[in-house]
Design an enzyme around this catalytic site. Structure first.
Site, PDB file in Angstrom:
ATOM      1  N   CYS A  27     -52.386  -4.679 102.740  1.00 60.74           N
ATOM      2  CA  CYS A  27     -53.190  -4.675 103.957  1.00 60.74           C
ATOM      3  C   CYS A  27     -53.591  -3.242 104.286  1.00 60.74           C
ATOM      4  CB  CYS A  27     -52.389  -5.245 105.109  1.00 60.74           C
ATOM      5  SG  CYS A  27     -50.873  -4.317 105.401  1.00 60.74           S
ATOM      6  N   CYS A  30     -50.713  -1.053 105.204  1.00 56.54           N
ATOM      7  CA  CYS A  30     -49.923  -0.552 104.076  1.00 56.54           C
ATOM      8  C   CYS A  30     -50.495   0.767 103.574  1.00 56.54           C
ATOM      9  CB  CYS A  30     -49.935  -1.552 102.929  1.00 56.54           C
ATOM     10  SG  CYS A  30     -49.080  -3.074 103.298  1.00 56.54           S
ATOM     11  N   ASP A 435     -45.119 -17.518  69.588  1.00 54.86           N
ATOM     12  CA  ASP A 435     -43.953 -16.750  69.213  1.00 54.86           C
ATOM     13  C   ASP A 435     -42.841 -17.277  70.122  1.00 54.86           C
ATOM     14  OD1 ASP A 435     -42.231 -14.560  68.512  1.00 54.86           O
ATOM     15  OD2 ASP A 435     -42.789 -13.682  70.436  1.00 54.86           O
ATOM     16  N   ASP A 615     -45.808 -11.800  72.024  1.00 64.54           N
ATOM     17  CA  ASP A 615     -45.609 -10.603  72.837  1.00 64.54           C
ATOM     18  C   ASP A 615     -44.993  -9.449  72.059  1.00 64.54           C
ATOM     19  OD1 ASP A 615     -43.021 -11.648  72.591  1.00 64.54           O
ATOM     20  OD2 ASP A 615     -42.411 -10.565  74.386  1.00 64.54           O
ATOM     21  N   ASP A 619     -45.667  -9.361  66.434  1.00 66.30           N
ATOM     22  CA  ASP A 619     -46.726 -10.355  66.585  1.00 66.30           C
ATOM     23  C   ASP A 619     -48.119  -9.726  66.533  1.00 66.30           C
ATOM     24  OD1 ASP A 619     -45.028 -12.575  67.042  1.00 66.30           O
ATOM     25  OD2 ASP A 619     -44.683 -11.838  69.074  1.00 66.30           O
TER      26      ASP A 619
END
Lengths: 738, 51
Positions: A27, A30, A435, A615, A619
């Protein structure tokens, strides 16, 4: 952000600029709190939040912008922060976006002003404009259009030249030819004082197309920013050991080869390195897919992404990745990427068909008029108007407009596209290969009791676990209901113990609790924690659980017509239960990166279009070799860079949702291309017969662009939801018997 | 029609000023945080509560 803030004088020496990724800003308040908290720190001259990027830029003296201090300050204000170093690719993309915005502004300015003059000419042509006034207006138009087109069209010209020099055709080739011819013809028409010039068509075309490109670039920027922040949070800071033995927190990007960094239990190694001092257990599942921890000591090599499970080690940073695995992965990647670039995007296929057809038609029209006895001038004008009116505005927008809208829709689903063409390939996928470690399973751990354990012993274990820093123990500690024991002894690398009612209680390795690890049955090689109270003992198995909705997602993918399969680098004993739990009969375990590629290629050769979801570092080549690929946001950087899309959070659901969204988008692309073809089928005869005036060209071009864009917007989801920046699901996990 | 001789350049000049302003705004980074700017406008914590 103002560029003038660096002139503030500071007693601490010259000002330094540092950027931090901040999590949890939602916001306006913040932004203010973050800025005020930082500016209250002595030595910080200014702090400016960039809300879109989720980052804050700080200027201050060296001591004040030190990463640990800034992170602590923001932590106290309630926000997590981690230093962020922009990569060179980021900077280049930001420059591109700025350049496109400026080109768009120039094209817009030129289009508006030329259109004002053109409307006057069109109205005047219908009534009684003086030829001198018309020529003046045309010359002014030329004065605006020529420099504007030279500047704003550069992205297209450069891309067209690149494509031609590689002996390929892309959409930018006909665009460039169209713009050039329209401008050349208009200048000529103006010079001979003709009624019609086409300056506004050329510039408007550039304006529409640039608009599409800017949107596309902004979409990519959103994805890139998020990925960048995630990466920064994942690696956090490294603790560098200085010559005098003191330590200092630094962003991993600033580490130099030869630097010594210290890792404590739970830390993730941000770079490749060699252990200089100490030894510990490591979780290397991000790299090899193997879920069992490995024990390494001084002199052993470590890859970025390894997590240290216990103890403390000092690691020397290495300059180049030298490990055989990484070398293998790099080499395989090059090969796999090469084979992918041979595939043609839908838009490029359309342009390969489009350009020859339209250019041949234009030529035939000119020849036809010559044969029919018209002059050379008239024939050339007709041929050029054919090119202008068919100039691929609708065609060039047909696919990208859908891509942008669909990417926006996927963004809301928690899926970020790395490449626009991924959508077409996702829609074509008929096989999905997963995977196991970190993809089907949750990257974090969960705990299971082995056999029957009295409840009080389990409670005791959880209570003890709160006093240990071991990452496996912290999982156990989540179940604690009682406060931790006051008097605890921690034996590094072994466990913790305390005295309760005169009796010794211990939590740690089975060995530490007096159990023989070899005697423990049914553990499947997973990590174990033992607890001992007097002479009663119990053993916990710590394992990676399935993602909460893995089963539902696999079923959804089946319903969508995709065959699921698993290719894992982990042991068969760890893979089989997962495959059984998901009902996947087609699985292979213990594969190295090369074997993963081979399996993918076999499937491709059998005519399957494989969507690879993975991941790990192991891979990465398989992701590049697959027809299309997705990886979770927790994946290692190299792997994420290969994936066509990245999904966020603990849920596997975005994978299935992506297929649905991609198929919808592909349908819209096909519709758009069909519309563009129909438009051309209608426009070409009008142009060939010589009825096209600049007015008709302008109306037809705008109308077709708007229709195509409006149709593309249907790819957006019906219900408008604001994307939450990081919806990391914390649902109940489903344990797999290992 | 001599009015065109100064009206057209004037129109172009105004347009160029607008273009210049846009170029300046891009170069000074005003498009780098569009969401943040929108939210900052709504932040009223700098107002005097009595007013």
């Amino acid at each position: 952000m103002g560029a003038s803030a660096s002139t503030v004088e500071s007693p601490g020496g010259p000002l330094q600029r540092a950027v931090f990724a901040v999590e949890g800003m939602h916001c306006a308040g913040c932004m203010r709190r973050v800025e005020e908290a930082l500016e209250a720190v002595p030595g910080i001259a200014s702090a400016r939040v960039n809300y879109t990027l989720g980052r804050v830029a700080i200027q201050g003296d060296k001591a004040a912008v030190e990463p640990r201090r800034v992170a602590d300050t923001l932590k106290a204000a309630g926000y997590d922060a981690t230093p962020f170093e922009a990569g060179t690719a980021d900077a280049a993309a930001e420059r591109d976006l700025k350049r496109l915005l400026l080109a768009l502004a120039v094209a817009g300015f030129a289009a508006m002003n030329i259109m004002l003059l053109s409307v006057s000419v069109w109205a005047g042509n219908a009534s009684d404009i003086a030829p001198e006034t018309r020529d003046l207006f045309h010359w002014i138009s030329a004065l605006i259009a020529l420099p504007a087109a030279a500047y704003a069209g550069r992205p297209f010209y450069e891309s067209a030249i690149k494509a031609l020099s590689a002996r390929r055709l892309n959409m930018d080739v006909p665009i460039t030819i169209g713009v050039m011819l329209a401008l050349a013809l208009s200048v000529y028409q103006t010079a001979i004082s003709a009624h019609h010039a086409y300056f506004e068509s050329a510039v408007m075309l550039l304006f529409f197309l640039l608009g599409g490109r800017v949107l596309e670039q902004m979409m990519r920027r959103k994805t890139r920013t998020l990925a960048g922040n995630l990466a920064a949070f994942r690696t956090g800071t490294a603790e560098r050991v200085n010559g005098n033995g003191s330590t200092e927190a630094v962003p991993p990007e600033l580490l130099q080869p030869g630097d010594l960094i210290r890792l404590k239990a739970g830390d993730r190694l941000p770079v490749d390195g060699t252990i200089a001092k100490g030894g510990a257990e490591f979780d290397a599942s991000m790299i090899t897919g193997e879920s069992r921890p490995v024990t390494l000591g001084a002199g052993d090599d470590l890859h970025a992404g390894s997590v240290i499970l216990n103890g403390t080690v000092d690691v020397t940073v290495r300059a180049t990745v030298g490990g055989s695995l990484i070398d293998d992965v790099q080499r395989l990647l090059e090969k796999a990427t090469e084979s992918r670039s041979r595939r043609l995007a839908l838009a490029d296929r359309a342009s390969q068909l489009y350009a020859p057809v339209v250019h041949a038609t234009a030529l035939l029209a000119a020849v036809g008029w010559l044969i029919a006895g018209a002059g050379l001038h008239h024939a050339v004008v007709v041929a050029t108007t054919v090119l202008i009116i068919t100039c691929p505005c609708a065609l060039a927008l047909a696919v990208p407009a859908v891509q942008v809208a669909a990417a926006g829709a996927m963004f809301r689903l928690g899926l970020f596209l790395n490449t626009g063409t991924a959508i077409e390939r996702l829609a074509e996928a008929d096989t999905v290969v997963f995977d196991k470690t970190g993809t089907l399973t949750d990257p974090s751990f969960s705990v299971r009791l082995l056999g029957d354990v009295p409840a009080d012993l389990a409670r005791l274990a959880a209570r003890l676990a709160q006093s240990s820093r071991h990452p496996l123990a912290t999982v156990l500690a989540e179940q604690a209901v009682e406060p931790p024991f006051a008097d605890i002894t921690e034996e590094p690398g072994r466990g913790v113990r305390a005295e309760v009612g005169g009796q010794d209680v211990r939590l740690g390795s089975p060995d530490f609790c007096g159990l023989d690890e070899a005697q423990i049955q049914d553990a499947g090689g997973a990590s174990l924690i033992a607890v001992r109270h007097g002479d009663r003992t119990a053993v916990f198995v710590v394992e990676q659980a399935l993602r909460p909705d893995a089963r539902a997602t696999v079923q959804r993918l089946r319903d969508l017509g995709l065959q699921p399969a698993i290719l894992s680098g982990d042991r068969e004993a760890a893979v089989a239960p997962v495959a059984a739990a998901l009902g996947i009969a087609d699985f292979a375990a213990g594969l190295d990166p090369r074997e993963k590629i081979e399996r993918i290629e076999q499937r491709a050769a059998a005519g399957q279009r494989v969507l690879m979801v993975g991941d790990g570092l192991n891979d990465a080549p398989a992701l590049a070799a697959a027809h299309v690929s997705i990886s979770p946001a927790t994946a290692v950087d190299l792997t994420q860079a290969q994936a066509d899309a990245v999904f966020l959070g603990g849920s596997l659901g975005p994978v299935a949702s992506a297929i649905v969204a991609a198929r919808r988008a592909r349908r819209l692309m096909t519709q758009n291309l069909a519309f563009a073809a129909a438009y051309n089928a209608l426009a070409i005869p009008i142009a060939v017969l010589g009825y096209v005036t600049p007015l008709i060209a302008a109306v037809a071009m705008s109308a077709s662009s708007l229709i195509v864009t409006a149709n593309a917007l249907r790819a957006l989801p019906r219900r408008h939801r604001v994307p939450s920046s990081a919806p990391l699901a914390t649902g109940k996990r489903e344990a797999v018997p290992a | 029609m001599t009015v065109l001789l100064w009206l057209v350049p004037l129109a172009l000049l105004l347009g160029l000023i607008g273009l210049g302003a846009f170029v300046w705004s891009v170069k000074s980074g005003q498009y780098e945080d569009m969401e943040g700017a929108a939210r900052r406008a709504l932040d009223d914590s700098d107002l005097d509560p009595k007013a």
